[in-house]
Design an enzyme around this catalytic site. Sequence first.
Site, short mmCIF file in Angstrom:
data_model
loop_
_atom_site.label_atom_id
_atom_site.label_comp_id
_atom_site.label_asym_id
_atom_site.label_seq_id
_atom_site.Cartn_x
_atom_site.Cartn_y
_atom_site.Cartn_z
N GLU A 9 -11.89 6.46 4.95
CA GLU A 9 -11.39 7.20 6.11
C GLU A 9 -12.51 7.43 7.12
O GLU A 9 -12.28 7.40 8.33
CB GLU A 9 -10.78 8.54 5.66
CG GLU A 9 -9.47 8.43 4.91
CD GLU A 9 -8.31 7.90 5.74
OE1 GLU A 9 -8.43 7.83 6.98
OE2 GLU A 9 -7.28 7.53 5.15
N TRP A 24 -6.20 1.47 10.39
CA TRP A 24 -6.24 1.41 8.93
C TRP A 24 -6.07 -0.03 8.45
O TRP A 24 -6.62 -0.42 7.42
CB TRP A 24 -5.16 2.31 8.32
CG TRP A 24 -5.07 2.19 6.83
CD1 TRP A 24 -4.02 1.78 6.09
CD2 TRP A 24 -6.13 2.47 5.88
NE1 TRP A 24 -4.34 1.78 4.75
CE2 TRP A 24 -5.62 2.21 4.59
CE3 TRP A 24 -7.44 2.93 6.01
CZ2 TRP A 24 -6.38 2.37 3.44
CZ3 TRP A 24 -8.20 3.09 4.85
CH2 TRP A 24 -7.68 2.81 3.58
N TYR A 60 0.84 -1.20 0.00
CA TYR A 60 0.00 0.00 0.00
C TYR A 60 0.87 1.25 0.00
O TYR A 60 0.64 2.20 -0.77
CB TYR A 60 -0.92 -0.03 1.22
CG TYR A 60 -1.74 1.22 1.43
CD1 TYR A 60 -2.74 1.58 0.53
CD2 TYR A 60 -1.51 2.05 2.52
CE1 TYR A 60 -3.50 2.73 0.72
CE2 TYR A 60 -2.25 3.20 2.72
CZ TYR A 60 -3.25 3.54 1.82
OH TYR A 60 -3.98 4.68 2.01
#
Length: 200
Positions: free
Chosen positions: A48, A56, A26
Amino acid sequence: MGNTISGPDGQPRCSWCQAAPEFFDYHDNEWGFPVADDQRLFEKLCLESFQSGLSWRTILNKRENFREAFYGFDFTKMAEFSEADVERLLQNDGIIRHRGKIEAVINNARRAQDLVASEGSLAAYVWRYEAETPPPPQSASTSPESVAMSKDLKKRGWKFVGPTTVFAFMQAMGLVNDHAEGCISRKKAAQLRRSFTKPV
């Protein structure tokens, strides 16, 4: 460098990569590189929002499930979601089953349509908030620009878009190069930002 670690290839990466093995891909291929695609920008704002209060890693590991459940975050399709869709999503154990967040992103899909109608595109709107003088890398969780964008989005009726959520979005979508000094991706992000044509 204090904010870097050695990656699998021995090259320095932002230290947050060490939190999970999947973070390296990522980090190396997405995070911090400029994005002008409305659907990707909207997806990130939604993810988000779902991350609020969570890690996350949790969201990233469920991202494909989110994409399937929310029709690839096509906000035109999401704007048509009904209460039946909310109930359907609350039964989907592949995503975060939080009624408030689900209802918020459906609301935000409708607000995204309004924003595109008034501003031309989500990208054109978002990139107006690019920081001229960003804070030093990984030194802040908000910025004057994220505060301003959050305030304006809320005024437009968006939900779950606080200044910290918006700043995390800005970091990820390349509105600020927040790769650590010494990280191999910092130079790549800077080059991509220089060659990036801001949407208007």
